[in-house]
Design a protein around this motif. Sequence first.
Motif, PDB file in Angstrom:
ATOM      1  N   GLY A  78       0.796  -1.134  -0.003  1.00  0.00           N
ATOM      2  CA  GLY A  78      -0.059   0.005   0.100  1.00  0.00           C
ATOM      3  C   GLY A  78       0.855   1.140   0.029  1.00  0.00           C
ATOM      4  N   VAL A  79       1.898   1.282   0.880  1.00  0.00           N
ATOM      5  CA  VAL A  79       2.683   2.620   1.077  1.00  0.00           C
ATOM      6  C   VAL A  79       3.295   2.577  -0.347  1.00  0.00           C
ATOM      7  N   SER A  82       1.028   3.920  -3.022  1.00  0.00           N
ATOM      8  CA  SER A  82       0.831   5.470  -2.709  1.00  0.00           C
ATOM      9  C   SER A  82       1.990   6.450  -3.147  1.00  0.00           C
ATOM     10  N   PHE A  86       1.883   9.030  -6.147  1.00  0.00           N
ATOM     11  CA  PHE A  86       1.993  10.384  -5.646  1.00  0.00           C
ATOM     12  C   PHE A  86       3.308  11.172  -6.585  1.00  0.00           C
ATOM     13  N   GLU A  94      -2.045  15.238  -6.521  1.00  0.00           N
ATOM     14  CA  GLU A  94      -1.190  14.251  -5.680  1.00  0.00           C
ATOM     15  C   GLU A  94      -1.697  13.203  -4.666  1.00  0.00           C
ATOM     16  N   ARG A  96      -5.195  12.985  -4.228  1.00  0.00           N
ATOM     17  CA  ARG A  96      -6.227  11.973  -4.796  1.00  0.00           C
ATOM     18  C   ARG A  96      -5.425  10.694  -5.295  1.00  0.00           C
ATOM     19  N   SER A  97      -4.240  10.965  -5.915  1.00  0.00           N
ATOM     20  CA  SER A  97      -3.626   9.903  -6.767  1.00  0.00           C
ATOM     21  C   SER A  97      -3.089   8.841  -5.740  1.00  0.00           C
ATOM     22  N   ALA A  98      -2.477   9.491  -4.426  1.00  0.00           N
ATOM     23  CA  ALA A  98      -1.725   8.602  -3.420  1.00  0.00           C
ATOM     24  C   ALA A  98      -2.604   7.860  -2.671  1.00  0.00           C
ATOM     25  N   ALA A  99      -4.011   7.879  -2.657  1.00  0.00           N
ATOM     26  CA  ALA A  99      -5.075   7.405  -2.154  1.00  0.00           C
ATOM     27  C   ALA A  99      -5.383   6.128  -2.657  1.00  0.00           C
ATOM     28  N   GLN A 100      -4.615   5.807  -3.917  1.00  0.00           N
ATOM     29  CA  GLN A 100      -5.118   4.527  -4.178  1.00  0.00           C
ATOM     30  C   GLN A 100      -4.278   3.427  -3.560  1.00  0.00           C
ATOM     31  N   GLY A 101      -3.324   3.818  -2.735  1.00  0.00           N
ATOM     32  CA  GLY A 101      -2.674   2.713  -2.125  1.00  0.00           C
ATOM     33  C   GLY A 101      -3.353   2.484  -0.755  1.00  0.00           C
ATOM     34  N   LEU A 102      -4.358   2.988  -0.249  1.00  0.00           N
ATOM     35  CA  LEU A 102      -5.047   3.208   1.196  1.00  0.00           C
ATOM     36  C   LEU A 102      -5.624   1.610   1.249  1.00  0.00           C
TER      37      LEU A 102
END
Length: 128
Positions: A78-79, A82, A86, A94, A96-102
Motif C-alpha cells: 500500500g505504501v 501510494s 504520488f 497528488e 487523490r492519486s496517493a489515496a489509491q494505496g490506502l
Amino acid sequence: MIMNESWLFIVGIVAVPFVFVIIIILIKHFDNWKRIQMKADFYTKAIEKGVDLPPDLFEVPKKKHNSLKTGILMIFIGVGISLYFFMVAQPGDELRSAAQGLIPFFIGVGFLIVYFVFKKQGIPDEED
C-alpha cells in the motif's frame, strides 16, 4: 439490426468473466477429484500388497495463520502504491492519486490486528 448486434456484443463481454470463473472452478474441482482418486488407488494397492501405511498418511495438514507476514507485506504494498502514484500524479492531484494505496494498506492493518488478537487468544501464528 445494428441494435441487436451491439446488445449481443455487450452481453458477451459481460458474460466472458463469468464463463472463465466457471471454467476455473471446474478445473479445480476435477483436480481435487483426480487427487482423491489417486489416493484411493494408492491405498487400495497398498492394502492388496499387505504394506503397512503410516496412520498420518491421509491427514489434512492444519492451516497455519501467517497474518503477521501478510499484514506487513500488504502495508508495504500500500505504501509503495501510494508513493508511486504520488510521484507520477499531475500537479495538484497528488493526494487523490496517493489515496489509491490506502486499500492494501488498511488490509495490512487488518491482518496485523488479526495477528495480535490471535496472539492474545493463544492461537499460534506461522512465525511463532
